[in-house]
Design an enzyme around this catalytic site. Sequence first.
Site, PDB file in Angstrom:
ATOM      1  N   SER A 194       0.846  -1.195   0.000  1.00  0.00           N
ATOM      2  CA  SER A 194       0.000   0.000   0.000  1.00  0.00           C
ATOM      3  C   SER A 194       0.886   1.252   0.000  1.00  0.00           C
ATOM      4  CB  SER A 194      -0.948  -0.033   1.198  1.00  0.00           C
ATOM      5  OG  SER A 194      -1.948   0.938   1.056  1.00  0.00           O
ATOM      6  N   ASP A 446      -8.112  -5.947  -5.909  1.00  0.00           N
ATOM      7  CA  ASP A 446      -7.913  -4.857  -4.947  1.00  0.00           C
ATOM      8  C   ASP A 446      -8.976  -3.774  -5.171  1.00  0.00           C
ATOM      9  OD1 ASP A 446      -6.957  -2.506  -3.617  1.00  0.00           O
ATOM     10  OD2 ASP A 446      -4.893  -3.224  -3.765  1.00  0.00           O
ATOM     11  N   HIS A 492      -6.942  -5.697  -1.037  1.00  0.00           N
ATOM     12  CA  HIS A 492      -5.876  -4.716  -0.832  1.00  0.00           C
ATOM     13  C   HIS A 492      -4.894  -5.200   0.230  1.00  0.00           C
ATOM     14  CE1 HIS A 492      -3.747  -1.040  -1.051  1.00  0.00           C
ATOM     15  NE2 HIS A 492      -3.985  -0.720   0.195  1.00  0.00           N
TER      16      HIS A 492
END
Length: 579
Positions: A194, A446, A492
């Site tokens: 991320s 994601d 994610h």
Amino acid sequence: MRLSWGASLALAASASAKSLTDVCTVSNVRSALPSNGTLLGIDMIPSAVTAAAVYNASAGMGSTETYTYCNVTVTYEHTGKGDSVVIKYAFPQPSDFKKRFYVAGGGGFSLSSDATGGLEYGAVGGATSAGYDAFDNSYDDVVLYGNGTINWDATYMFSYQALGEMTKIGKVLTRGFYGMSSSAKVYTYYEGCSDGGREGMSQVQRYGDEYDGAITGAPAFRFAQQQVHHVFPATVEQTMDYYPPPCELAKIVNATIAACDPLDGRTDGVISRTDLCKLHFNLTSIIGEKYHCDAETSTSLGFGFSKRAAGSSTSYQPAQNGRVTAKGVKVAQAIYDGLHNSKGERAYLSWQIGSELSDGDTQWNNDTSKWELQIPSTGGEYVTKFVQLLDLDNLSDLNDVTYDTLVDWMTTGMVRYMDSLQTTLPDLTTFQSSGGKLLHYHGESDPSIPAPSSVHYWQSVRAIMYPHLSSEQSLKKLAEWYQFYLIPGAAHCGTNSLQPGPYPEDNMQTMIDWVENGVQPSRLNATVSSGDYEGETQMLCQWPTRPLWKSNSTFDCVNDKASIDSWTYDFPAFKVPVY
Ligand SMILES: *[C@@H]1O[C@H](CO)[C@@H](O)[C@H](O)[C@H]1NC(C)=O
Ligand SMILES: *[C@@H]1O[C@H](CO)[C@@H](O)[C@H](O)[C@H]1NC(C)=O
Ligand SMILES: *[C@@H]1O[C@H](CO)[C@@H](O)[C@H](O)[C@H]1NC(C)=O
Ligand SMILES: *[C@@H]1O[C@H](CO)[C@@H](O)[C@H](O)[C@H]1NC(C)=O
Ligand SMILES: *[C@@H]1O[C@H](CO)[C@@H](O)[C@H](O)[C@H]1NC(C)=O
Ligand SMILES: *[C@@H]1O[C@H](CO)[C@@H](O)[C@H](O)[C@H]1NC(C)=O
Ligand SMILES: *[C@@H]1O[C@H](CO)[C@@H](O)[C@H](O)[C@H]1NC(C)=O
Ligand SMILES: *[C@@H]1O[C@H](CO)[C@@H](O)[C@H](O)[C@H]1NC(C)=O
Ligand SMILES: *[C@@H]1O[C@H](CO)[C@@H](O)[C@H](O)[C@H]1NC(C)=O
Ligand SMILES: *[C@@H]1O[C@H](CO)[C@@H](O)[C@H](O)[C@H]1NC(C)=O
């Protein structure tokens, strides 16, 4: 005779081996500090050094192992600036040290505040205050001094500089701390997902010769486009004047997963080929399907983008019953299609079909008994603080906001932070030529950072670094040091509750083998952690090959031009190249 020679050698070795108490002293750390002038622009403050042994502490997230290490803090200032940056380092006890240095990424607007993540690899690790007290402050809390005034020091430090300096100082310290020669190899690794993925890319792009191996997941790079994209679904709903009940969007996602799961050759609840879904499935076939969701009261922490509690909120949803509408499908289709300006020129890519549409969730208004616009603060805060330069946590509405407005916001953010947050420099020559290895991965479903965002960067690096090679040659060359993997079904930076797919769990082992033993991977080891195939190992296909199941137990990695083309984008809405 031979035995006693060996025994005396062992004796000599143990006599010279230092214990933790020998090395974990303020004076040992002070003597290991890079002297002023050796690292340009960095002046260490010897009087601020602390060092203390920590015994049998649990370290690293989710780890049950305990470690004994030296907890060190050092402080430096930037030459002539009068600022102060504190770094904590965790040095493994000498018997555990494997000549490694490890940098962990953070997430959201935070750098990692934990220095102990490297201990399980026998590595020294660090965490930095970045000069804005990053252990306690999230960067978005300090980005503005006040309305209209950007804190550029914090911006550059968060973007790339703080971690680069932590690594440079840390490697010098590591050699001195353990009494290694000043030219001794310290294998240096980066791992994060991320924003941690973006931070890793920043290191590979800017400090390429400092790192031997970087593992970057779902990087939040192309920062301006990425953050404004969070507001795109709400803008679609406003533009189409249809605010779908969240249950309707959830049903569209579930029905898409059910329909597209078999296209990859195995029915396992996972769309391993979202590209085939995109090419062969029409969302309109879902119109009319029934949906139901129970009433719920939920407390959401948002995306955890800010450390502050302000992001959390309690929301109520009534029971939802209905059938998927043509308007609902139109909204979903527009979101998956991605942002275009009013001339029809593409501005950005989007989430792969079958990904959750959480940024499109509306909110229930108990007074009007209607579903209404909800602006995810991930995107809303980026627009207020970074684009409009107003110290506000979210946009209050989208009045007069059109697709062209979103493109304007992206342009402003991209230009303003081109050399800081954007993090898309595609020339990795320094990293590549000093032997660095890059393992880049992204959950194919994601719902926060679109998987094609990673594909686009990989394509940019390939095009910029190997402009004159044939397709086959550039692919081979690139795979020698930069490999990209899509993780089927994954969300994610983790598994997906809607698709029980594989997830890689031992990337560091793969990277260490590549860097230290020269074992170049060709597939990525991942494990299925739920569903009918729980426990199954899948050796994932290296991009651009894609999985195709031959039976319920084996798949091939195939080359499929139509699929690859479906992942390939131009962004003519911007006049400058977007890498
Ligand atoms: C390095 O520079 C800093 C800042 O000027 C100063 O405080 C420190 O004493 C210097 N270090 C040495 C070893 O002279
Ligand atoms: C740490 O654990 C080891 C092994 O369990 C034990 O021998 C040692 O006494 C412990 N040290 C401290 C300071 O607790
Ligand atoms: C490490 O040292 C710093 C500075 O003395 C201290 O604030 C911190 O609590 C220590 N951490 C641990 C885990 O002992
Ligand atoms: C979607 O599927 C999940 C399970 O995979 C289920 O929990 C959820 O209720 C479904 N949602 C709808 C709207 O059908
Ligand atoms: C999906 O089907 C609808 C209705 O038949 C059609 O209008 C639309 O163009 C199709 N969409 C795609 C992407 O093929
Ligand atoms: C909204 O209305 C429902 C039913 O009328 C009620 O049970 C609920 O407590 C209300 N929620 C809020 C947050 O006011
Ligand atoms: C701003 O963000 C918060 C947290 O995501 C959300 O609850 C709120 O509804 C948003 N504001 C608007 C106007 O959508
Ligand atoms: C900053 O601007 C916003 C929006 O105009 C305003 O609400 C806020 O009061 C301003 N903050 C200060 C400290 O003036
Ligand atoms: C794959 O990863 C798991 C840990 O998740 C590990 O136990 C296993 O040995 C690895 N397999 C291969 C082939 O590397
Ligand atoms: C493969 O799995 C599916 C779904 O679980 C099952 O229906 C099918 O019979 C299996 N195929 C074979 C050849 O075992």
